[in-house]
Design an enzyme around this catalytic site. Structure first.
Site, short mmCIF file in Angstrom:
data_model
loop_
_atom_site.label_atom_id
_atom_site.label_comp_id
_atom_site.label_asym_id
_atom_site.label_seq_id
_atom_site.Cartn_x
_atom_site.Cartn_y
_atom_site.Cartn_z
N LEU A 39 0.84 -1.21 0.00
CA LEU A 39 0.00 0.00 0.00
C LEU A 39 0.87 1.26 0.00
O LEU A 39 0.82 2.08 0.91
CB LEU A 39 -0.99 0.00 1.18
CG LEU A 39 -2.00 -1.15 1.19
CD1 LEU A 39 -2.97 -1.00 2.37
CD2 LEU A 39 -2.80 -1.25 -0.11
N ILE A 64 7.49 -6.68 -0.63
CA ILE A 64 8.01 -7.91 -1.23
C ILE A 64 9.48 -8.15 -0.85
O ILE A 64 9.96 -9.26 -0.95
CB ILE A 64 7.83 -7.97 -2.76
CG1 ILE A 64 8.42 -6.76 -3.46
CG2 ILE A 64 6.36 -8.16 -3.13
CD1 ILE A 64 8.47 -6.90 -5.00
N GLU A 88 7.37 -0.46 -8.38
CA GLU A 88 7.29 0.97 -8.64
C GLU A 88 7.12 1.08 -10.15
O GLU A 88 7.90 0.48 -10.91
CB GLU A 88 8.57 1.68 -8.18
CG GLU A 88 8.70 1.79 -6.68
CD GLU A 88 7.67 2.71 -6.05
OE1 GLU A 88 7.18 3.62 -6.74
OE2 GLU A 88 7.34 2.53 -4.86
N THR A 138 7.07 -5.22 -18.48
CA THR A 138 6.68 -4.17 -19.43
C THR A 138 7.43 -4.30 -20.75
O THR A 138 8.54 -4.85 -20.78
CB THR A 138 7.00 -2.79 -18.80
OG1 THR A 138 6.95 -1.80 -19.80
CG2 THR A 138 8.40 -2.75 -18.21
N ASP A 139 6.85 -3.76 -21.81
CA ASP A 139 7.56 -3.73 -23.10
C ASP A 139 8.69 -2.70 -23.08
O ASP A 139 9.52 -2.68 -24.00
CB ASP A 139 6.59 -3.44 -24.25
CG ASP A 139 5.90 -2.08 -24.15
OD1 ASP A 139 6.02 -1.40 -23.11
OD2 ASP A 139 5.24 -1.68 -25.14
N GLU A 140 8.73 -1.85 -22.03
CA GLU A 140 9.75 -0.80 -22.00
C GLU A 140 11.16 -1.38 -21.85
O GLU A 140 12.15 -0.69 -22.10
CB GLU A 140 9.46 0.22 -20.89
CG GLU A 140 8.10 0.87 -21.09
CD GLU A 140 7.83 2.06 -20.19
OE1 GLU A 140 8.79 2.72 -19.77
OE2 GLU A 140 6.65 2.32 -19.91
N TYR A 163 13.31 3.16 -14.50
CA TYR A 163 12.19 2.22 -14.37
C TYR A 163 12.41 1.00 -15.25
O TYR A 163 12.39 -0.14 -14.77
CB TYR A 163 10.87 2.91 -14.75
CG TYR A 163 9.73 1.93 -15.01
CD1 TYR A 163 9.21 1.15 -13.97
CD2 TYR A 163 9.19 1.78 -16.29
CE1 TYR A 163 8.17 0.25 -14.22
CE2 TYR A 163 8.14 0.88 -16.53
CZ TYR A 163 7.65 0.12 -15.49
OH TYR A 163 6.64 -0.78 -15.73
N LYS A 167 13.11 -3.00 -14.26
CA LYS A 167 12.23 -4.10 -14.68
C LYS A 167 13.04 -5.13 -15.50
O LYS A 167 12.85 -6.34 -15.37
CB LYS A 167 11.06 -3.58 -15.51
CG LYS A 167 10.05 -2.75 -14.76
CD LYS A 167 9.31 -3.49 -13.66
CE LYS A 167 8.37 -4.55 -14.20
NZ LYS A 167 7.60 -5.19 -13.09
N ASN A 193 -0.98 0.15 -20.39
CA ASN A 193 -2.35 -0.17 -19.99
C ASN A 193 -3.11 1.10 -19.64
O ASN A 193 -2.52 2.10 -19.21
CB ASN A 193 -2.34 -1.01 -18.71
CG ASN A 193 -2.01 -2.47 -18.94
OD1 ASN A 193 -2.58 -3.35 -18.30
ND2 ASN A 193 -1.09 -2.77 -19.83
N ARG A 227 3.00 5.03 -28.37
CA ARG A 227 2.82 3.90 -27.46
C ARG A 227 1.72 3.01 -28.01
O ARG A 227 0.80 3.49 -28.70
CB ARG A 227 2.39 4.39 -26.06
CG ARG A 227 3.38 5.34 -25.40
CD ARG A 227 4.66 4.62 -25.02
NE ARG A 227 5.67 5.49 -24.41
CZ ARG A 227 6.73 5.99 -25.07
NH1 ARG A 227 6.89 5.75 -26.35
NH2 ARG A 227 7.62 6.72 -24.43
N PRO A 296 13.36 13.44 -19.99
CA PRO A 296 14.72 13.04 -20.38
C PRO A 296 14.74 11.58 -20.85
O PRO A 296 14.13 10.71 -20.21
CB PRO A 296 15.53 13.19 -19.08
CG PRO A 296 14.68 13.98 -18.14
CD PRO A 296 13.26 13.83 -18.58
#
Ligand code: NAD
Length: 356
Positions: A39, A64, A88, A138-140, A163, A167, A193, A227, A296
Site C-alpha cells: 500500500l 516484497i 514501482e 513491461t515492453d519498456e 524504471y 524491470k 495499460n 505507445r 529526459p
C-alpha cells in the site's frame, strides 16, 4: 471447502493492474486469492472494494523485500501460484528517485524468487508440477523502436530509463531462476495499460481529470512519441491465460495493436469529453493543451507483435482504443469517490521527473 481449489498470491494486488486481475479472479474463477501489497502511494484497498468481502479473498500488507514475512506467508498459505505485480511503475518518479525502483523492482523480485524456490523445494512432486511463478513486466525493457518494426519475445533488451532498467534486471533474475534452479516461471511483457482505477499520475487519467478541473493538459515535447495501448481488462485476461496454459520458462509479449502518438491520445480524450461531458463555457478541452519540456531519455516508439500469445493461447484483446477509452472516461466521470481523495491528498497533478 473444495481441496482442489488453487491458491494464488497476487503481489501488488491493490494497484491498477493487480486490482483488475484480482476482481477478475474473484468474479470469474474459483481461485482463492491472497493480495500481498505494501500500500504505497499507488496502492489502495478502495480499488478492491467490490471484492473485499469475498470469502475467497485475503489481504496481507507487506513489502516484497521482506524475506522473513514472505517465507512465513508461503508456509502458512501454501500457494500454488505467485503472480508478481508489485512494483514501482512510474517512469517520471524513477527519474527523480531511482533508489526505490532498485529496492522494489530488483531486490524485491529477488526476495520473492528466493522465497519461492525455498518453498517450491518443500512441495510434493505433484504440487511442484503445478506450481508457477508469473512475473509481470513491461515492453519498456526492449528500449525504443524507430518508425518500423515490433517488439517480439526474441527482441534483445535495451532499457533506457531507471524504471525500465529495473524491470529488465528483474526479468533477467526471473529467467535465471528457471534456467539455474528449475523454478517454473512465466514472464509477460505488456504495452501501456489504461482503464478504471489507474492512479492519476499516468497520462490518460491525468489528462482526463485535469481537463475536467479546467487545468492545463501537458504534452511532453512535441507529443510525437508512440505507445501501444491495451485496456486493462484485456491485459488481466491475458495474464490468466498465460498463468493457466503458458509453457514454464516461456515469455509472452502482450499488446493491443493500438498505436497512437501521445498527442493523438490527448486529442481523443478531449473529443470524448467534448461529446459526453462538454465544458460549460462551450470551448473545447483541446484549448487546455500545452507543450512542456520533454521527459529526459523519452523513448520514441513502442509496438508489439502479440502473435505468440494469440496462436499459442488463443488470447486477443476485446477493446479497441476508442471503446476502451470511452469506458475509462465514463468510469472516471462516475467514480470521483475513488480518485477525488487521491488527487487531493496523494498527488495533485504537478510535473514529475524533470529533476534528477
Ligand atoms: P501500480 O503502480 O498501479 O501498482 C503497484 C502496486 O504495487 C501498488 O499497489 C503498490 O502498493 C504495490 N507495491 C509497490 N511497491 C511494493 C513493495 N515493495 N512491496 C509490495 N507491494 C508494493 O502499477 P501497475 O500499473 O498496476 O503495474 C503493475 C505491474 O505491471 C508492474 O510490475 C508494472 O511494471 C507492470 N506493467 C505496467 C504497465 C502499465 O501500463 N501500467 C504496463 C506493462 C507492465
Amino acid at each position: 471447502m473444495n481441496k482442489t481449489v488453487k491458491k494464488i498470491i497476487v503481489t501488488g494486488g491493490a494497484g491498477f493492474i493487480g486490482s483488475c486481475l484480482v476482481r477478475q479472479l474473484i468474479r470469474e474463477s474459483q481461485y482463492e486469492v491472497l493480495v500481498y501489497d505494501a500500500l504505497t502511494y499507488a496502492g489502495t484497498l478502495t480499488s478492491l472494494k467490490d471484492v473485499l468481502s469475498s470469502p475467497r479473498l485475503t489481504f496481507v500488507q507487506g513489502e516484497i523485500q521482506d524475506t522473513a514475512k514472505i517465507a512465513d506467508l508461503f508456509a502458512s498459505y501454501q500457494p500454488d501460484i505467485i503472480m508478481n505485480l508489485a512494483a514501482e511503475s512510474h517512469v517520471d518518479r524513477s527519474i527523480e528517485g531511482p533508489a526505490r525502483f532498485v529496492e522494489t523492482n530488483i531486490l524485491g523480485t529477488f526476495a520473492l524468487l528466493d522465497a519461492s524456490l525455498k518453498y517450491f523445494r518443500t512441495l510434493t512432486e505433484a504440487k511442484k508440477s503445478n506450481f508457477r511463478f508469473h512475473h509481470i513486466s513491461t515492453d519498456e525493457v526492449f528500449g525504443s523502436l524507430g518508425a518500423e518494426g515490433f517488439f517480439r519475445e526474441e527482441t534483445a533488451y535495451d532499457p533506457r530509463s531507471p524504471y525500465s532498467s529495473s524491470k529488465a534486471a528483474s526479468d533477467h533474475l526471473v529467467m535465471a531462476w528457471f534456467h539455474t534452479y528449475g523454478l517454473p516461471v512465466l514472464l509477460t511483457n505488456c504495452s501501456n495499460n489504461y482503464g478504471p482505477y489507474q492512479f492519476p499520475e499516468k497520462l490518460i487519467p491525468l489528462v482526463t481529470l485535469n481537463a475536467l478541473d479546467g487545468k492545463e493538459l501537458p504534452i511532453y515535447g512535441d507529443g510525437s512519441n508512440i505507445r501501444d495501448w491495451l485496456y486493462v481488462e484485456d491485459h488481466a485476461k491475458a495474464l490468466v491465460a498465460v498463468v493457466e496454459r503458458g509453457t514454464p520458462g516461456g515469455t509472452y509479449v502482450i499488446g493491443g495493436n493500438q498505436e497512437r502518438t501521445n498527442l493523438q491520445v490527448v486529442h481523443e480524450i478531449c473529443a470524448v469529453l467534448d461529446e459526453i461531458s462538454p465544458n460549460s463555457s462551450g470551448s473545447s478541452y483541446l484549448d487546455q493543451i500545452v507543450f512542456v519540456t520533454d521527459r529526459p531519455g523519452h523513448d520514441a516508439r513502442y509496438a508489439i507483435d502479440a502473435g505468440k500469445i494469440k496462436s499459442e493461447l488463443g488470447w486477443q484483446p476485446v477493446e479497441t482504443f476508442r471503446s476502451g477509452l470511452m469506458r475509462t472516461i465514463q468510469w472516471y466521470l462516475n467514480n470521483e469517490w475513488w480518485w477525488g481523495p487521491l488527487r487531493k491528498d496523494v498527488y495533485g497533478g504537478e510535473r514529475l521527473g524533470i529533476k534528477p
